[in-house]
Design a protein around this motif. Structure first.
Motif, PDB file in Angstrom:
ATOM      1  N   PHE A  30       0.803  -1.208  -0.073  1.00  0.00           N
ATOM      2  CA  PHE A  30       0.060   0.041   0.128  1.00  0.00           C
ATOM      3  C   PHE A  30       0.906   1.088  -0.016  1.00  0.00           C
ATOM      4  O   PHE A  30       0.403   2.175   0.209  1.00  0.00           O
ATOM      5  CB  PHE A  30      -1.043  -0.032   1.265  1.00  0.00           C
ATOM      6  CG  PHE A  30      -1.911  -0.922   1.235  1.00  0.00           C
ATOM      7  CD1 PHE A  30      -3.111  -0.609   0.324  1.00  0.00           C
ATOM      8  CD2 PHE A  30      -1.896  -2.319   1.766  1.00  0.00           C
ATOM      9  CE1 PHE A  30      -4.034  -1.797   0.425  1.00  0.00           C
ATOM     10  CE2 PHE A  30      -2.859  -3.106   1.653  1.00  0.00           C
ATOM     11  CZ  PHE A  30      -4.071  -2.942   0.961  1.00  0.00           C
ATOM     12  N   ALA A  31       2.253   0.962  -0.105  1.00  0.00           N
ATOM     13  CA  ALA A  31       3.045   2.275  -0.306  1.00  0.00           C
ATOM     14  C   ALA A  31       2.541   3.099  -1.418  1.00  0.00           C
ATOM     15  O   ALA A  31       2.130   2.767  -2.556  1.00  0.00           O
ATOM     16  CB  ALA A  31       4.580   1.765  -0.438  1.00  0.00           C
ATOM     17  N   GLY A  32       2.898   4.387  -1.415  1.00  0.00           N
ATOM     18  CA  GLY A  32       2.332   5.480  -2.354  1.00  0.00           C
ATOM     19  C   GLY A  32       0.972   5.686  -2.165  1.00  0.00           C
ATOM     20  O   GLY A  32       0.442   6.249  -3.324  1.00  0.00           O
ATOM     21  N   SER A  33       0.140   5.395  -1.298  1.00  0.00           N
ATOM     22  CA  SER A  33      -1.203   5.507  -1.188  1.00  0.00           C
ATOM     23  C   SER A  33      -1.389   7.061  -1.316  1.00  0.00           C
ATOM     24  O   SER A  33      -0.730   7.854  -0.897  1.00  0.00           O
ATOM     25  CB  SER A  33      -1.753   5.132   0.309  1.00  0.00           C
ATOM     26  OG  SER A  33      -1.951   3.765   0.150  1.00  0.00           O
ATOM     27  N   PRO A  34      -2.493   7.480  -1.968  1.00  0.00           N
ATOM     28  CA  PRO A  34      -2.903   8.806  -2.095  1.00  0.00           C
ATOM     29  C   PRO A  34      -3.026   9.525  -0.727  1.00  0.00           C
ATOM     30  O   PRO A  34      -3.670   9.180   0.217  1.00  0.00           O
ATOM     31  CB  PRO A  34      -4.141   9.023  -3.025  1.00  0.00           C
ATOM     32  CG  PRO A  34      -4.625   7.703  -2.869  1.00  0.00           C
ATOM     33  CD  PRO A  34      -3.557   6.581  -2.536  1.00  0.00           C
TER      34      PRO A  34
END
Length: 179
Positions: A30-34
């Motif tokens: 879920f890295a880079g979730s907005p």
């Protein structure tokens, strides 16, 4: 025979894990979730660094900014606009007035309760959170509106998600070098 709630249970468990992972922020997968912002945020109009309320408006396609005394003119064979931005800085309560010139990107036709009108669109730099954005803004006299800047869907695609139950979740913190 399967229990009637077992299919709901199997669908609900993955959703719980996904929600928990999103709340942790940097969970693998879920890295880079907005980022999630409120429907109203403090932002800066650059380069003057005027702090104003930005309304994150999912109902608007193009972002819009308060402008007065809009004049069209030609510069080096291209269409330009000259306009005045006069706003109260919400951090200092001071009136900031500046006259700007920008190349005309296009004109848009906006329909509202008062009928249709044509507005010029220019590129403007703004700071929201720790990011600087150079985006298209339609220019309009928003003096009687609560929010001098609307951030529309074209910009929101780059900014993140809007939580309609929240306001003022981030402070603008763009560095001088970003300008």
């Amino acid at each position: 025979m399967r229990h009637p709630l077992s299919s709901i249970h199997h669908r609900f468990i993955p959703l719980m894990f996904a929600a928990a992972a999103l709340s942790l922020g940097s969970t693998p997968g879920f890295a880079g979730s907005p980022q999630v912002l409120g429907w109203v945020e403090e932002g800066l109009i650059l380069p003057e660094r005027v702090a104003v309320k930005f309304k994150l408006d999912t109902g608007a396609l193009t972002s819009s900014m308060h402008a007065e005394n809009i004049d069209h003119f030609e510069k080096n064979g291209e269409d330009w606009v000259r306009f005045t931005v006069e706003l109260e800085d919400i951090n200092t309560d001071k009136q900031v007035r500046t006259r700007l010139e920008r190349a005309l990107v296009r004109d848009i036709r906006v329909r509202g309760a008062g009928g249709a009108e044509e507005r010029p669109v220019v590129m403007m730099k703004v700071c929201l959170g720790n990011q600087m954005y150079e985006e298209q803004f339609s220019l309009n006299d928003r003096d009687k509106m609560n929010y001098p800047v609307l951030i529309g869907r074209r910009t929101l695609e780059k900014v993140g998600l809007v939580d309609s139950s929240k306001t003022f979740t981030v402070e603008p913190s763009c560095t001088e070098s970003a300008q």
